[in-house]
Write an enzyme that holds these catalytic residues in place. Structure first.
Site, PDB file in Angstrom:
ATOM      1  N   ASP A 264       2.890 -13.882   9.955  1.00  0.00           N
ATOM      2  CA  ASP A 264       3.250 -12.517   9.578  1.00  0.00           C
ATOM      3  C   ASP A 264       2.732 -12.137   8.184  1.00  0.00           C
ATOM      4  O   ASP A 264       2.987 -12.828   7.194  1.00  0.00           O
ATOM      5  CB  ASP A 264       4.778 -12.409   9.614  1.00  0.00           C
ATOM      6  CG  ASP A 264       5.265 -10.999   9.360  1.00  0.00           C
ATOM      7  OD1 ASP A 264       4.440 -10.073   9.370  1.00  0.00           O
ATOM      8  OD2 ASP A 264       6.482 -10.832   9.165  1.00  0.00           O
TER       9      ASP A 264
ATOM     10  N   SER B 105       2.273  -6.437  10.365  1.00  0.00           N
ATOM     11  CA  SER B 105       3.257  -6.690  11.420  1.00  0.00           C
ATOM     12  C   SER B 105       3.318  -5.503  12.380  1.00  0.00           C
ATOM     13  O   SER B 105       2.302  -5.125  12.940  1.00  0.00           O
ATOM     14  CB  SER B 105       4.616  -7.007  10.791  1.00  0.00           C
ATOM     15  OG  SER B 105       5.464  -7.659  11.700  1.00  0.00           O
TER      16      SER B 105
END
Length: 901
Positions: free
Chosen positions: A234, A86
């Protein structure tokens, strides 16, 4: 006699050896190969541990890792491997691509993260053409349509702005590597999650920007990324602190940087979205704990109560990341040194009075200090030897220490690479010779070093990037050991070919026309940025990714698009005290036959006001900026008529309803013109319509019905930064219209006028906005084509359409203040002073007739449109009342929510 003397000397030598035995120590460097950027390689010591950084996600908190990297660099701790998740992948990926910590710091502080990650419309309003702005401004809800079936978005944010921004950053990085992320400054990996089966996906090559974007696709918030056959989201779902993956990538020592958010407290669990985030965060924290168990060292800087959404506090986060990691860095340095020492030798041997037999070079003197060392050890000698070898100057390097009683002699066994006699740069035309000489000053005249060359080439590429040439690449490097000439072949980034992929419906021309460059041009970052912005503003694509690869020495620019469903339903509405509830529906196909043209139907209205519009338009015709719009329309509006109400006092006046009439217009129109950049247009419009007035409630207005054929030339300029609360920018609309009977209509008239608004602010809380409207028309202009004055947005203290006339003057000054504390939503106070009136004929124009209005409002920026409550009052200055020259009108209250159509 001479022969006897030689025999005696030899005997004495062997007696001395047997009496004082010598000890010889050999120092050799165990080597392993290391990949460098630009296809270069070097040999480094195998004694040094391979250091891997596992950088965590954490949203805004993840930006604190820039400060962590700064602290680690101060202790000379550099990674061989970075694995990021991320925000950690963004920080780590850009660092691996050659950005310095200072540059990362600048990027993080200057980036408008809230704009990239907003929940609202994804394109900047200024990126749209004027007609697109109008369409987007008034929609509260937009749904994509597959036929007549709605396609619901998978996230709040389509992520296109973030994708484009990462695309620009990676192009602007000094080091590019499409094939393999091992070829960056250090090995890099981006961790994602396969949305289909939940497995971790570790990206090690391809488009770096797309890898960073995929790793950052926060659930519900940013749209998933299509990556070949995979759908990625993610990486925090499977490894928010990717320790195991860092170990698997080859790290001996894994340094985990954990800046993940703590769980919400019980008191904070007040909203559904907070609870939803908590539900997702709980299993992620369990995964984090398991990951951290595998880390060799954990850096977890204290970030106070900052949350993952605090993108407005980047400065503080970076500072805290640095200050709270310095102590960690100090301890980590000691651990690394200890591992390094143990790898060299289990036993330390101390040497005193060591003299170096060789004459030392400048670099060797820096490392050893001088030719004589009072005290050292075998480990220190080995470290210094390996430090020297890492300069890359040596072909071979070892050492021998002869310990003879109190005498220790150290001999460096060394052979250097050939010295670089001259450097020839081939293909360089955009960089000045002074800049080149400065970059390569440490290479010419010294032994060839791939390490130093890699550093110099990184500086050269940075120089190109600063000039905007983001495709400049090192094509080939050759060093001739016979002539000692270093040749560097540079490709300065001319686009050889443009290939478009993913456009199953959209014509390739619709895509390439939005690019401000073509084949044969230099690839410049400003052009790429504008091209991405233009493609995003078409609204036709879920994502656009631009990459470049080499094919037989040619630069192939690849544009990969992921198309949206281009059927759209936009829903808008307005509820106010004048026309009550009005619904807006706009259903259209935005990519008719793949041409980028639009076909749409618009309905807006309620009981007293209705509009039906069928339109076909093109914001651009072919590759030009010409535009056209064809309309068929039917509009009606019920308008109250007002008259002065008799009053008993001269200091007061009042207006009362005097009936109602209906204004009807229907017909067709054709407009052609040109766009003026993205901020304006110039349009010539021909219109054939029926203009009709009929009484509906005892109005004194005379009914009529005319056939009206007119031509209108107009220009609009709109640079407002956002709606409904602009902070800066202007709006201008000017027109000239004429209708003539010889064109086939029943009447002739001419009118012209303009409206001008300007917004400016010293800071976003305080905004001033002057406005002026001026219009003139001849005596034959019918009521339906006359100007109007009054209402909440027009003139405080008047009803909507209270005054109509062929001449109009209106000047206003508005002040708006944004309240520091939200009252459920962003809240504004507005105050406005209005001055103006209308006249039926030019001969009646007298400035003493000007009316004044003053009022204020409280306005809320709600998710379903602006909600405003206002009060206003008009007044007149009268010369016949010398003692109290102000005559006040009625106090009017206004309410509205939603947008005008």
């Amino acid at each position: 006699m001479l022969k006897s003397l030689k025999i005696i000397l030899v005997c004495l030598y062997f007696v001395s050896i047997s009496t004082f035995p010598q000890t010889i120590y050999e120092f050799n460097i165990p080597l392993k190969e290391k990949q460098l950027p630009f296809g270069l390689k070097t040999q480094i010591s195998a004694n040094k541990p391979v250091i891997g950084f596992a950088l965590s996600g954490g949203g805004a908190r993840g930006i604190a890792q820039v400060g962590v990297l700064r602290a680690l660099e101060e202790y000379q701790i550099f990674p061989d491997i970075i694995v990021g998740t991320s925000m950690g992948s963004i920080v780590g990926g850009l660092y691996s691509a050659g950005y310095s910590v200072d540059e990362l710091d600048t990027i993080a502080r200057k980036t408008n993260w809230n704009d990239l990650l907003t929940l609202n419309r994804q394109s900047n309003r200024r990126d749209f053409f004027v007609d697109q702005k109008v369409t987007e401004d008034r929609a509260v809800l937009t749904l994509r349509l597959d036929g007549l079936n709605p396609v619901f978005p998978t996230s709040f944010n389509d992520g296109q702005k973030l994708s484009n921004y990462l695309n620009i950053l990676t192009f602007d990085a000094p080091i590019h590597s499409q094939r393999n992320f091992d070829l960056l400054k250090n090995k890099f990996r981006a961790v994602c999650t396969n949305l289909i089966d939940g497995s971790p996906v570790v990206l090690s090559g391809g488009s770096l920007s797309k890898a960073l974007r995929a790793s950052s696709s926060v659930t519900f918030f940013l749209a998933p990324v299509k990556y070949d056959s995979l759908t990625l989201v993610d990486g925090g779902l499977v490894a928010n602190v990717p320790v195991e993956i860092t170990k698997q990538t080859g790290a001996d020592l894994v340094v985990a940087v954990d800046v993940t958010s703590p769980l919400w407290s019980e008191k904070e669990l007040n909203y559904p979205w907070i609870i939803a985030d908590q539900i997702v965060s709980i299993p992620m924290r369990l995964v984090n704990r398991r990951q951290l168990e595998y880390a060799d060292f954990i850096i977890s800087p204290e970030l106070n109560d900052f949350t993952s959404a605090d993108f407005g506090k980047v400065d503080s986060l970076i500072l805290l990341g640095y200050e709270n990691s310095v102590e960690y860095a100090s301890k980590l340095r000691a651990i690394i040194d200890s591992i390094y020492t143990n790898n060299i030798s289990e036993e330390e041997i101390v040497f005193r009075n060591v003299s170096i037999t060789d004459s030392l070079t400048e670099d060797e003197l820096k490392v050893f200090g001088s030719n004589f060392i009072e005290k050292t050890s075998n480990i220190e000698i080995q470290k210094k030897l390996e430090q020297l070898f890492e300069t890359g100057y040596y072909k071979n390097l070892s050492a021998t220490l002869v310990n003879d009683s109190d005498i220790n002699k150290l001999t460096l066994n060394k052979s250097f690479n050939q010295k670089v006699k001259d450097i020839v740069l081939i293909g360089v035309s955009l960089i000045s010779s002074d800049g080149i000489d400065e970059i390569f000053s440490d290479i010419k005249g010294k032994p060839y070093s791939s390490v130093k060359l890699s550093e110099a080439l990184t500086k050269l590429m940075s120089l190109y990037r600063k000039g905007g040439y983001s495709l400049a690449e090192i094509q080939e490097i050759s060093f001739d050991e016979e002539t000692n000439i270093l040749k560097i072949f540079v490709d300065e980034g001319i686009i050889s070919k443009i290939i478009v992929e993913g456009n199953n419906r959209t014509s390739e021309r619709v895509i390439t026309r939005e690019l401000p460059f073509s084949e044969g041009d230099f690839f410049k970052i400003i052009d790429v940025e504008n091209g991405l912005k233009n493609l995003r503003s078409t609204g036709l694509f879920e994502s656009v990714d631009i990459s470049v690869y080499d094919q037989n020495g040619q630069n192939i620019l690849l544009i990969k698009v992921d198309e949206k469903q281009t059927g759209q339903l936009r829903v808008g509405y307005r509820l106010d005290n004048e026309y009550r509830f009005q619904l807006g529906l706009d259903i259209r196909e935005e990519n008719l036959f793949g041409t980028g043209t639009e076909l749409g139907f618009i309905f807006f209205g309620g009981i007293r006001s209705r509009s039906y519009i069928l339109e076909q338009k093109a914001n651009r015709i072919f590759d030009t900026y010409f535009t056209y719009k064809i309309n068929a329309f039917y509009k009606l509006k019920d308008i109250f008529n007002y008259k002065d109400k008799p009053m008993q006092t001269d200091s007061r006046f009042s207006r009362e309803n005097n009936g109602k009439y209906r204004q009807i217009n229907y017909g067709v129109s054709l407009g052609v013109g040109t766009q003026v950049g993205r901020f304006g247009n110039l349009i010539l419009e021909g219109k054939y319509q029926t203009d009709k007035i009929k009484n509906t409630q005892l109005s004194p207005v005379e009914p009529y019905e005319y056939k009206n054929v007119s031509f209108r030339i107009s220009s609009t300029i709109d640079t407002q930064d956002k709606l409904p609360y602009p902070e800066n920018g202007i709006y201008f609309n000017g027109f000239y219209e004429t209708a003539q009977t010889f064109l086939g209509g029943n009447l002739s008239y001419t009118s012209f006028g303009f409206e001008y608004r300007n917004y400016f602010s010293s800071d976003p809380r305080h905004v001033f906005a002057p406005k002026i409207i001026l219009g003139f028309a001849d005596k034959t202009t019918p009521l339906g084509q006359q100007f109007s004055l009054g209402g909440q947005e027009s003139f405080y203290g008047m009803h909507e359409y209270e005054f109509r006339g062929r001449q109009i003057f209106l000047a206003s000054l508005m002040y708006r203040y944004k309240v520091p504390v939200k009252i459920f939503f962003d809240t504004y106070f507005k105050f406005r002073y209005d001055l103006g009136t209308t006249w039926a004929e030019q001969e009646q124009i007298k400035f003493k007739d000007l009316r004044h209005g003053i009022g204020g409002a409280v306005s809320f920026d709600t998710p379903i449109g602006p909600a405003e409550f206002a009060v206003g009052r008009s007044f007149l200055f009268r010369k016949d009342l010398p003692e109290n020259p102000i005559s006040w009108g009625d106090i009017l209250f206004y309410f509205s929510i939603g947008y005008y159509y």
